[in-house]
Design an enzyme around this catalytic site. Structure first.
Site, PDB file in Angstrom:
ATOM      1  N   ASP A   1      -7.676   1.275   2.716  1.00 41.74           N
ATOM      2  CA  ASP A   1      -7.259   2.291   3.683  1.00 41.74           C
ATOM      3  C   ASP A   1      -8.173   3.499   3.802  1.00 41.74           C
ATOM      4  OD1 ASP A   1      -5.543   3.025   5.720  1.00 41.74           O
ATOM      5  OD2 ASP A   1      -4.174   4.107   4.425  1.00 41.74           O
TER       6      ASP A   1
ATOM      7  N   HIS B   1      -6.616   9.457   0.146  1.00 37.21           N
ATOM      8  CA  HIS B   1      -7.246   9.389   1.463  1.00 37.21           C
ATOM      9  C   HIS B   1      -6.389   9.949   2.601  1.00 37.21           C
ATOM     10  CE1 HIS B   1      -5.209   5.453   0.830  1.00 37.21           C
ATOM     11  NE2 HIS B   1      -4.791   5.681   2.058  1.00 37.21           N
TER      12      HIS B   1
ATOM     13  N   ASP C   1       0.998   5.268  -0.164  1.00 36.16           N
ATOM     14  CA  ASP C   1       0.284   6.538  -0.030  1.00 36.16           C
ATOM     15  C   ASP C   1       0.982   7.620  -0.840  1.00 36.16           C
ATOM     16  OD1 ASP C   1      -1.781   5.908   1.992  1.00 36.16           O
ATOM     17  OD2 ASP C   1      -0.064   5.513   3.290  1.00 36.16           O
TER      18      ASP C   1
ATOM     19  N   ASP D   1       1.892  -1.045   4.472  1.00 36.99           N
ATOM     20  CA  ASP D   1       2.332   0.209   3.862  1.00 36.99           C
ATOM     21  C   ASP D   1       3.779   0.107   3.374  1.00 36.99           C
ATOM     22  OD1 ASP D   1      -0.121   1.086   4.648  1.00 36.99           O
ATOM     23  OD2 ASP D   1       0.600   2.561   6.106  1.00 36.99           O
TER      24      ASP D   1
ATOM     25  N   HIS E   1       0.846  -1.189   0.000  1.00 39.69           N
ATOM     26  CA  HIS E   1       0.000   0.000   0.000  1.00 39.69           C
ATOM     27  C   HIS E   1       0.884   1.243   0.000  1.00 39.69           C
ATOM     28  CE1 HIS E   1      -3.273   2.695   0.657  1.00 39.69           C
ATOM     29  NE2 HIS E   1      -2.772   3.114   1.814  1.00 39.69           N
TER      30      HIS E   1
END
Length: 1158
Positions: free
Chosen positions: A287, A567, A175, A424, A173
């Site tokens: 998430d 997000h 970001d 993450d 994941h």
């Protein structure tokens, strides 16, 4: 004593004489204008006369106020005071300005267009989330190893008939901004993850991997060589690498608008098509902090077949797990059939990390996260580390892991289980790939070699997992008949443990939430006008139109807007310096979109387009708003006026005509405004305030009403009227100041300012539709009366502050809202200064409090803006500590502890205020509107930015405006919220009377979670979110070549306005396959909105047509060819149409069409 009585009588006589003079003056002017009015007004003459009578009544009312002031003056004179300081001075105020007709109009609704809402009782589901919330006790008992769940049991014989099929899905994941900026994450971690992916997946064809964030993937793609690109394509082709969702980011789902959600998905899917030649099949949203059915709808209409979600309230997960309803067909609340059904898999446990994905016991699962092997930087909190798998321990390890797989599978209806393997930014080191894939393959080989275990374990992708589900059911993916329960509703508000509700981020960093919507509006408006200008430039063969440069700016804006939907971006949950990075990108794109609009408007408005010459060093137009920095409030440039007229062009980006009030800053207080034909139109000038009682002497606000065609442009002419006495079309506003400490009246140029003696009498502002009453003490709204029926509704505005918990370790932060109790009234430290501005086009009330500059405006306009109150706040809590500021509206509506808030600007969701839940649990996201209603009345608060909203008591509606918090809330950000700005909030308050009573405020029939705004309400939302843009011409005739360019009076791109209920979502020029350049193809997106017919469609001159849009009624003077229906992100084409076809849109649906405009 007698002389005071005589004096008072004389004053009364003078006022009465002055009133009679005004009436006679108006009657005389009526006579002189009678012929012209008859010609110009036609059928609206009676309405015109009615307005004149209303204004006479207002004048009489105003004179009564003067009499009252004189009476009070006399009383104080008797007490020994000087009379002269109390008599209001009135000079240089015209007795009459040309009035603005406010003729009532209503939309014409075709028979049958109301049936969709009336049939909502036909909706069917097995699980209605409102019922689930009613059912749950929210008691949170200790569930054992699965703390938030329960013990799971099975027998070894449960898989004798059908083996357990296990798909372990490795993922990372990433970001695009959070603790680091998107660029720093890419350099430090993401590029290494993707480089390792290519190398390590090639080692063994059994290895699989999924990837979601195309923003990162595209950055990496641009930096790798052709050989590596071919290797990636091969991995995709053989099923080892799957792109999931395929959006530019993994979007937030609570506070994003559906336009931006669609746009970032189009950007991602188009990139995938151009570079990889594939189409994503499954959604992956692990998430986002809660989940919206809007996302399920969009993915379904884009052609995806399945989706995965994770962050759902732990009590909801537990309930669905008990009933084996964690996999369901997610159906829209408004769907009367099953066309929106989307297969959704919900993860059952606390998180998406490895300890919480293999099964219910995180202590066991953590032992199978081989990145945590001893000697690494990450370990297991449960103090039992993983061990490498070898021949000596594989049997024991495999059995222990299989036990978790089996227990997890018992929460689902099939014998197929999904096991995510990642976290993450995982797999950024090559050694982790070897640790995870190597050890797991040994476990799989052993499991699969034990026939009596009845298990098939393997690495897989999401498509592998879902295809196995469909295959085991004997069905084609995406078809009906799977037999899973149907669920309707949303998954807000999210709590991950105890009473820790993630309802704070709905409001966190509201300045940037507002800036996001500014870019969204600019980007959409620029996309549309650019596509029209480009098509017209091709149609008449004008190669000088700067299509390539403009399109590159559009691409940049798409990416900036898409990135901010992440997000941890729009949510306000990133580090301070990361927010600065986001803000800088947003501002750059806003400025670029202004340039695209300016160049396109310049071309479209030019009378001789063949001579069009784009400005290179300067711009032909200036916009009426500028920003000097990403964290600064917008500033309006001053239009320097003289006797020569200045041209201003207004652009309307919606597909219905706009007739509404606009504001400009000008250098003169006496102004003349003409429409393009040279006809002088009514206008109003206002003071521009520099302090509570001080105003500028070089800058004024000009207010007038424009009429702009659908998707069109209109030109207006403005000049300084100088000292002209006979200017009945322009009038200055009149100002009353309260709580200033001085009762002196004064004159500033043409403006009269009064300061009444009595500061505590309530006062009103009104137009022909609404009357708003305000407290003379606080200046805040008290009630609203609808003039037509004379009904008054209590609507009092309050500003309050929440604190945060002091006695517990956990406190409010960027994510969490953990208040210390009820909100407390804002400490104003003395009376607020109140300014009341009354004018012929608008009136408004300014309240200057310590932390809020609050303005309520009422327009005298024939358009939709005359049917609601405009509320503008500038919030500043930078001197506060651990405080959250809200605006509360207290009404007398009997809403039965229910209210409605929108989901992503797409649909309304019923909310129930539950006393069994803490205050913070009864807050919900609001993207564009929320409303209360009872049997007779609905009050809607429309918003121009996303914020948190709640209805904590009967008749209350409150919205959080800003949050300043000194500490982290232990969700990974590692900081508080201390970068607050002076933050603008814009709202509109709409009060509607139901003219068709129903059995329930929800419209009758079976209770569902859905409701619908009225057509008027939809239009008010458009008014806020798609403003009319003003372009101010830079050069006059004689000032160089561009000054000699003649502009058309207007541009009308559409043959006809679209029906009232159809929103023109976008006209997006498609990018070329090989270069960042525009093609001749565009995608047309239309949304037919569901609406409640029990409210009158006031303020609208359009009609509805049963969802029919003839293509012949669309684009004027352009050839429309190559028309095909397509999915929302252009992945799958459908029916071929021609220019004679009629589009048919069903209520609530968003339709997309490929078109070619030449």
């Amino acid at each position: 004593m007698k002389k005071y009585v005589a004096l008072f009588g004389s004053c009364m006589f003078l006022v009465a004489f002055f009133s009679m003079y005004l009436m006679l003056d108006q009657l005389n002017l009526h006579g002189s204008l009678r012929g012209r009015v008859a010609m110009e007004m036609g059928q609206t003459e009676l309405d015109f006369i009615k307005d004149k009578m209303e204004n006479l009544e207002n004048d009489i009312h105003h004179n009564q106020q003067i009499i009252d002031e004189i009476r009070n003056s006399v009383k104080q004179i008797i007490g020994g005071e000087n009379m002269s300081k109390y008599i209001p001075v009135q000079r240089n105020i015209p007795a009459l300005v040309e009035e603005v007709p406010e003729s009532p109009v209503q939309a014409k609704i075709e028979a049958g267009d109301c049936s969709f809402v009336e049939r909502q009782g036909e909706h069917r589901d097995d699980v209605q989330m409102l019922d689930v919330l009613d059912l749950l006790p929210f008691d949170n008992p200790d569930g054992g190893v699965w703390k938030q769940g329960f013990d799971i049991h099975y027998t070894d014989r449960d898989w004798d008939e059908q083996p357990l099929k296990v798909f372990v899905v490795p993922h990372s994941h990433n970001d695009p901004g959070w603790i680091k900026t998107v660029d720093r994450y890419y350099l430090d971690q993401t590029q290494h993850i993707l480089n390792n992916m290519v190398d390590k997946l090639k080692v063994d064809s059994r290895r699989k991997f999924i990837w979601a964030e195309i923003s990162f993937f595209s950055m990496w793609w641009d930096n790798i060589d052709a050989e590596k690109k071919e290797a990636v394509k091969k991995l995709v082709e053989n099923g080892q690498l799957e792109i999931v969702t395929g959006g530019w980011v993994m979007t937030d789902e609570a506070i994003t608008h559906y336009y931006a959600m669609i746009d970032q998905l189009i950007e991602g899917h188009e990139w995938i098509k151009r570079n990889l030649g594939i189409k994503p099949r499954s959604g992956w949203a692990i998430d986002p902090f809660g989940h919206s059915p809007t996302m399920a709808y969009l993915l379904k209409r884009m052609g995806l077949q399945n989706m995965v979600v994770q962050r759902v309230h732990y009590s909801v997960k537990k309930q669905l797990a008990k009933e084996k309803q964690l996999e369901f067909m997610w159906r829209q609340n408004w769907d009367h059939g099953a066309s929106s059904d989307m297969l959704c898999h919900m993860m059952p446990f606390y998180s998406y990390d490895v300890p919480h994905t293999c099964g219910p016991d995180p202590k066991v699962c953590c032992q199978f996260d081989f990145k945590r092997l001893p000697g690494g930087r990450v370990n297991c909190p449960w103090k039992v580390p993983p061990v490498p798998i070898n021949d000596n321990n594989v049997a024991e390890r495999a059995k222990l892991l299989l036990d978790q797989y089996r227990k997890k599978s018992k929460l689902y209806r099939s014998n197929i289980v999904l096991i995510p393997l990642g976290d993450d930014f995982r797999y950024d080191k090559a050694i982790e790939w070897d640790q995870q894939y190597g050890n797991y393959q040994k476990l799989f080989d052993y499991m699969n070699g034990q026939p009596n275990w009845h298990v098939e374990a393997q690495f897989g992708t999401l498509s592998d997992y879902f295809d196995a589900m469909w295959d085991r059911a004997g069905l084609q993916p995406g078809s009906s008949g799977l037999g899973y329960p149907v669920l309707s509703g949303d998954f807000f508000s999210y709590a991950d443990r105890e009473d820790h509700y993630w309802s704070g981020y709905y409001t966190s960093r509201p300045f940037y939430k507002n800036l996001d919507r500014v870019l969204e509006a600019h980007a959409r408006a620029a996309e549309i006008i650019f596509s029209l200008a480009l098509a017209h430039s091709r149609h008449i063969d004008v190669p000088s139109f700067p299509a390539k440069n403009a399109y590159q700016m559009l691409i940049g804006a798409r990416k900036s807007l898409g990135l901010f939907q992440h997000h941890d971006a729009i949510t306000g949950t990133a580090k301070d310096f990361v927010v600065v990075d986001y803000g800088t990108r947003l501002l750059r794109s806003i400025m670029d979109m202004k340039r695209v609009m300016i160049d396109s408007a310049h071309f479209l408005m030019s009378e001789d387009k063949q001579q069009y010459d784009p400005e290179t060093t300067t711009t032909f137009f200036d916009m009426d708003e500028k920003r000097i920095n990403h964290d600064a409030l917008p500033e309006k440039p001053i239009l320097q006026l003289n006797q020569q007229t200045k041209e201003v062009v207004f652009y309307n980006s919606v597909a219905q005509a706009r007739h509404e009030v606009v504001r400009l800053r000008v250098s003169s207080s006496t102004v003349e405004v003409q429409d393009a034909s040279g006809k002088v139109i009514p206008s109003q000038t206002n003071l521009v305030w520099t302090a509570a009682q001080d105003s500028s002497t070089t800058e004024y606000e000009l207010v007038f009403i424009v009429n702009v065609p659908p998707l069109g442009l209109s030109k207006y002419l403005i000049r300084d009227a100088g000292s002209e006495v006979n200017n009945p079309y322009n009038a200055p506003s009149q100002i009353t100041l309260y709580n200033t400490g001085s009762p002196d009246s004064s004159v500033r140029g043409v403006f009269h300012i009064s300061r009444p003696i009595s500061d505590n009498r309530d006062f009103t502002i009104e137009n022909s539709r609404l009357r708003a009453k305000f407290s003379g003490t606080t200046g805040l709204l008290q009630s609203v009366t609808t003039v037509k029926d004379g009904k008054e509704t209590a609507v009092s505005v309050e500003f309050l502050m929440y604190g945060t918990r002091e006695t517990k370790k956990d406190k409010s932060g960027a994510y969490l809202f953990l208040p210390d109790g009820e909100a407390r009234t804002l400490d104003s430290s003395g009376k607020a200064v109140i300014r009341v501005i009354r004018g012929k086009i608008l009136s408004e009330v300014h309240v200057l409090m310590k932390h809020v500059e609050h303005v309520i405006t009422l327009h005298r306009s024939p358009g939709i803006d005359g049917w609601s109150l405009e509320i503008s706040n500038i919030v500043d809590i930078r001197d506060q500590r651990n405080r959250e500021l809200c605006m509360r509206l207290k009404t007398d509506l009997k809403n039965n502890n229910e209210f409605f808030s929108d989901l992503n600007g797409f649909q309304m969701q019923r909310r129930k205020t539950l006393s069994k839940l803490p205050l913070q649990a009864n807050y919900y996201p609001m993207s564009t509107m929320a409303y209360l209603q009872d049997q007779d009345t609905r009050m809607t608060l429309h918003s121009a930015q996303s914020l948190g909203v709640g209805s904590l008591q009967e008749g209350w509606l409150e919205v959080m405006l800003d949050r300043r918090l000194n500490q982290d809330d232990n969700r990974g950000l590692q900081q508080g919220l201390l970068d607050n700005k002076r933050t603008p909030n814009q709202f509109r308050l709409l009060l509607e009377r139901r003219h068709q009573r129903t059995s329930s405020p929800n419209g009758g029939g079976r209770q569902t979670g859905v409701d619908y705004p009225s057509l008027t309400s939809h239009s008010v939302s458009q008014l806020l979110n798609h403003p009319v843009y003003a372009f101010i011409r830079n050069k006059l005739p004689g000032e160089g070549p561009s000054g000699d360019v003649k502009l058309s009076s207007s541009v009308q791109p559409l043959v006809k306005a679209l029906p009232c209920d159809i929103h023109f979502v976008n006209l997006r020029t498609v990018q070329a396959m090989e270069a960042p350049a525009p093609t001749q193809e565009s995608v047309l997106l239309l949304h037919r909105k569901g609406f409640d017919c029990s409210f009158p469609a006031n303020g609208l001159s359009c009609s509805t047509t049963g969802g029919k849009v003839p293509l012949e009624d669309l684009f004027r003077d352009l050839d429309l060819t190559d028309i095909k229906a397509t999915t929302l992100s252009l992945m799958y084409d459908g029916q071929v149409l021609n220019s004679k076809s009629t589009l048919q849109l069903d209520p609530m649906e968003i339709n997309a069409y490929r078109i070619r405009l030449d």
